[in-house]
Design an enzyme around this catalytic site. Structure first.
Site, PDB file in Angstrom:
ATOM      1  N   LYS A   1     143.733  83.895  55.730  1.00  0.00           N
ATOM      2  CA  LYS A   1     143.445  83.655  57.138  1.00  0.00           C
ATOM      3  C   LYS A   1     143.507  82.159  57.453  1.00  0.00           C
ATOM      4  O   LYS A   1     144.109  81.734  58.415  1.00  0.00           O
ATOM      5  CB  LYS A   1     142.069  84.239  57.483  1.00  0.00           C
TER       6      LYS A   1
ATOM      7  N   GLU B   1     141.651  79.033  45.788  1.00  0.00           N
ATOM      8  CA  GLU B   1     142.214  79.961  44.803  1.00  0.00           C
ATOM      9  C   GLU B   1     143.621  80.407  45.220  1.00  0.00           C
ATOM     10  O   GLU B   1     144.552  80.433  44.413  1.00  0.00           O
ATOM     11  CB  GLU B   1     141.316  81.202  44.666  1.00  0.00           C
TER      12      GLU B   1
ATOM     13  N   GLY C   1     137.797  87.866  58.170  1.00  0.00           N
ATOM     14  CA  GLY C   1     138.542  88.087  56.930  1.00  0.00           C
ATOM     15  C   GLY C   1     138.281  89.459  56.328  1.00  0.00           C
ATOM     16  O   GLY C   1     139.203  90.186  55.950  1.00  0.00           O
ATOM     17  N   ARG C   2     137.006  89.835  56.253  1.00  0.00           N
ATOM     18  CA  ARG C   2     136.670  91.113  55.601  1.00  0.00           C
ATOM     19  C   ARG C   2     136.921  92.312  56.503  1.00  0.00           C
ATOM     20  O   ARG C   2     136.620  93.451  56.124  1.00  0.00           O
ATOM     21  CB  ARG C   2     135.227  91.070  55.079  1.00  0.00           C
TER      22      ARG C   2
ATOM     23  N   GLU D   1     128.602  90.086  52.360  1.00  0.00           N
ATOM     24  CA  GLU D   1     128.998  88.850  53.053  1.00  0.00           C
ATOM     25  C   GLU D   1     128.617  88.937  54.534  1.00  0.00           C
ATOM     26  O   GLU D   1     128.355  87.928  55.174  1.00  0.00           O
ATOM     27  CB  GLU D   1     130.513  88.602  52.892  1.00  0.00           C
TER      28      GLU D   1
ATOM     29  N   HIS E   1     127.494 107.762  33.068  1.00  0.00           N
ATOM     30  CA  HIS E   1     127.345 107.399  31.659  1.00  0.00           C
ATOM     31  C   HIS E   1     127.090 105.912  31.495  1.00  0.00           C
ATOM     32  O   HIS E   1     127.246 105.367  30.411  1.00  0.00           O
ATOM     33  CB  HIS E   1     128.588 107.845  30.881  1.00  0.00           C
TER      34      HIS E   1
ATOM     35  N   LYS F   1     131.706  75.990  47.562  1.00  0.00           N
ATOM     36  CA  LYS F   1     133.070  75.462  47.728  1.00  0.00           C
ATOM     37  C   LYS F   1     133.026  73.941  47.787  1.00  0.00           C
ATOM     38  O   LYS F   1     133.842  73.255  47.165  1.00  0.00           O
ATOM     39  CB  LYS F   1     133.681  75.979  49.037  1.00  0.00           C
TER      40      LYS F   1
HETATM   41  O1  F6P Z   1     134.641  84.110  50.571  1.00  0.00           O
HETATM   42  C1  F6P Z   1     134.758  83.378  51.730  1.00  0.00           C
HETATM   43  C2  F6P Z   1     135.971  83.743  52.518  1.00  0.00           C
HETATM   44  O2  F6P Z   1     136.062  82.889  53.588  1.00  0.00           O
HETATM   45  C3  F6P Z   1     135.996  85.203  52.982  1.00  0.00           C
HETATM   46  O3  F6P Z   1     135.243  85.419  54.116  1.00  0.00           O
HETATM   47  C4  F6P Z   1     137.444  85.436  53.144  1.00  0.00           C
HETATM   48  O4  F6P Z   1     137.746  86.793  53.210  1.00  0.00           O
HETATM   49  C5  F6P Z   1     137.977  84.771  51.902  1.00  0.00           C
HETATM   50  O5  F6P Z   1     137.168  83.613  51.744  1.00  0.00           O
HETATM   51  C6  F6P Z   1     139.436  84.390  51.950  1.00  0.00           C
HETATM   52  O6  F6P Z   1     139.704  83.547  53.029  1.00  0.00           O
HETATM   53  P1  F6P Z   1     141.181  83.274  53.528  1.00  0.00           P
HETATM   54  O7  F6P Z   1     141.744  84.562  53.994  1.00  0.00           O
HETATM   55  O8  F6P Z   1     141.046  82.276  54.626  1.00  0.00           O
HETATM   56  O9  F6P Z   1     141.958  82.721  52.362  1.00  0.00           O
END
Ligand code: F6P
Length: 547
Positions: free
Chosen positions: A206, A212, A266-267, A352, A383, A511
């Site tokens: 987003k 990452e 995002g979620r 979240e 189990h 972060k």
């Molecule tokens: O974990 C934090 C967060 O901002 C989430 O809310 C989001 O889904 C994820 O990182 C990934 O964010 P992006 O889509 O901006 O890479």
């Protein structure tokens, strides 16, 4: 003050708890042969059974009072009318527009977002179809056989969960993969068996700044450049983001960039172009069925009265357990192997969203908020951690999810799966008294002394609550329904707790500190004096151990 009214509503529920304490749920079924019908809700071929909770008609009335006290109707209206209910980010939360197949407009700041949503959906569908049909190809002219989605959190968990859940609907000639972790093992292990000449990478983010994802995208870019040449990059990458300027800087062809909007959290974004890898896998028609399932639930949530409203009741029951009984965890157990990633997906959606300590206006939360959500597919969980669910000192409410019909060939397996699922919820409710345990041991021929000693270990308290979601079949429409049910459950709870479920400031501090720490980890000569003793000690130890 709505919060005082909510407190009073919780207090009334606590009194009801005391009144119902001496009654066993199992006996409630004996007293009321229609209990199952009265404490379950149907949405077409989906059934939500909550009759194994300790509730009576009076409790339902009090739950309705709780919703009213929290201003549930007005909050729901604010959600659907595109008001900026994400107050800390000054945004609407209108993910329902992404699956609005009704033809009705949906407004943000007075403007209908539907034409833009439809245009982007058509663009995604056209691209996905061309990839599936081999009309869009890699740089060397070969059709794509593998799609790698690079993203994390909401840009990974939803599509990854759905791709697995809907694998029977996937095109046989295209495999989808999901890379999320900054641990280089993730991308290395994923890419190793792939033919890069036939691999399309989708960078999903987003914000297009997430560490990452950017690290994994850069690695993928370098791998493609090394294997196929720099000129191949344009043919092997697509991107999904709300930050189109940042995507352009990465060098992705404009016609391979798919957008969405800041009013999609995002979620809550798997319904948008973030679902691109899923659309390629299952095709636009199946994806539309998935959207239709979400839309079914939106219509239900928007219009059904609270006591016949599945997500509203899921939220209210969760709050009853969290705030009146004090349960701090909630288990979600799909008896459906293809929903293996559903609990992980739900963890982000729920924790979240509702893992918050302040109210919408910044004052401390007045009630305990979101529980710890966890789960594994059944029967495997039986189990592993079910021992604690049955006999642990803490009570954990459980959601069981199961299909009425199998998606795999062997119906015999499904009968066993179903029997296991229902047996677990029955055992949690029924329990076993000490007398019953002792009698069973004696009946097995165990001596009286040994039976008396063993019996306490075989006691189950019972009255442990669970709900069951039973659906006809795990198809795209059902999956859309399941996801939207939980989205609206989470929203309902946020209303009861007066918190903003659409921001996530809690992920920021880690972060920021990582950004400060990374140089000291990268450079063995960097001074560590500015860090606390433990942090400095761990970095120093790594320096020694990695030599
Ligand atoms: O974990 C934090 C967060 O901002 C989430 O809310 C989001 O889904 C994820 O990182 C990934 O964010 P992006 O889509 O901006 O890479």
């Amino acid at each position: 003050m709505p919060n005082e009214k909510v407190r009073a509503a919780f207090q009334a529920l606590a009194r009801r708890r005391e009144e119902l304490a001496p009654i066993r749920v199992a006996d409630m079924f004996v007293d009321d042969p229609r209990r199952f019908e009265r404490f379950s809700i149907r949405l077409d071929d989906l059934l939500f059974d909550f009759s194994k909770h300790k509730l009576d008609a009076g409790s339902i009335g009090l739950l309705i009072d709780l919703a009213r006290a929290a201003g549930f109707d007005a909050a729901r209206e604010a959600l659907f009318s595109g008001q900026k209910i994400n107050n800390t980010e000054n945004r609407a939360a209108l993910h329902m527009a992404l699956r609005n197949l009704s033809g009705r407009p949906m407004l943000v700041e007075g403007r209908d977002v539907m034409p833009g949503v439809k245009a982007e959906r058509d663009k995604v569908a056209a691209f996905a179809t061309a990839v599936r049909e081999g009309r869009i190809r890699g740089a060397s002219g070969q059709a794509f056989s593998d799609i790698v989605n690079i993203g994390i959190g909401g840009s990974d968990l939803g599509p990854a969960m759905a791709a697995r859940a809907l694998s029977p609907y996937a095109a046989p000639h295209i495999r989808t993969h999901f890379v999320s972790n900054v641990d280089g093992a993730d991308i290395a292990d994923t890419v190793k068996p792939l033919d890069l000449a036939r691999t399309l990478f989708i960078v999903s983010s987003k914000t297009f700044t997430t560490q990452e994802t950017m690290a994994n995208a850069a690695t993928a870019r370098a791998l493609v450049a090394r294997a196929l040449g720099e000129g191949a990059i344009a043919d092997h990458f697509a991107a999904v983001s709300t930050k189109l300027d940042k995507v352009a800087a990465f060098g992705i062809r404009p016609d391979r960039v798919f957008g969405f909007w800041d009013w999609v959290g995002g979620r809550y974004s798997m319904w948008s172009a973030i679902g691109l890898a899923l659309v390629i896998a299952i095709g636009p028609d199946n994806f539309e069925d998935f959207l239709r399932g979400g839309h079914d639930v939106d219509e239900h949530f928007r219009t059904a009265p609270v006591e016949r409203n599945i997500p509203a009741m899921m939220g209210l029951l969760g709050a009853l357990r969290r705030n009146v009984y004090g349960d701090s965890a909630h288990a979600v157990i799909p008896y459906d192997q293809r929903l293996a990633r559903f609990p992980a997906y739900l963890q982000q959606l729920d924790m979240e969203s509702n893992g918050k300590g302040v109210r919408r206006d910044g004052r401390p939360a007045q009630f305990s908020t979101g529980p710890i959500v966890f789960g594994e597919p059944g029967t495997n969980g039986q189990h592993a951690f079910f021992q604690l669910l049955h006999q642990g000192t803490d009570v954990t409410p459980v959601d069981f999810l199961i299909a009425a019909t199998p998606t795999a060939a062997d119906a015999g397996h499904h009968a066993l799966l179903f029997a296991n699922c229902v047996a677990q919820s029955e055992a949690l409710m029924r329990g076993r008294t000490r007398g019953e345990a002792e009698a069973a041991l004696l009946a097995q021929g165990v001596g009286a002394e040994e039976a008396a000693a063993l019996a306490p270990h075989k006691v189950f308290s019972g009255d442990r609550p669970s709900s069951t979601l039973l659906y006809r079949k795990l198809d795209p429409r059902t999956l859309g329904r399941l996801v939207a049910l939980y989205e609206h459950k989470v929203f309902t709870q946020s209303v009861l707790w007066d918190i903003n479920p659409f921001d996530q400031w809690g992920v920021e501090l880690g972060k920021e500190l990582c950004t400060r720490l990374a140089p000291a980890v990268l450079d063995d000569a960097a001074p560590l004096g500015s860090f606390d003793g433990s942090t400095a000690g761990l970095i120093a130890a790594r320096r020694i151990l990695s030599r």
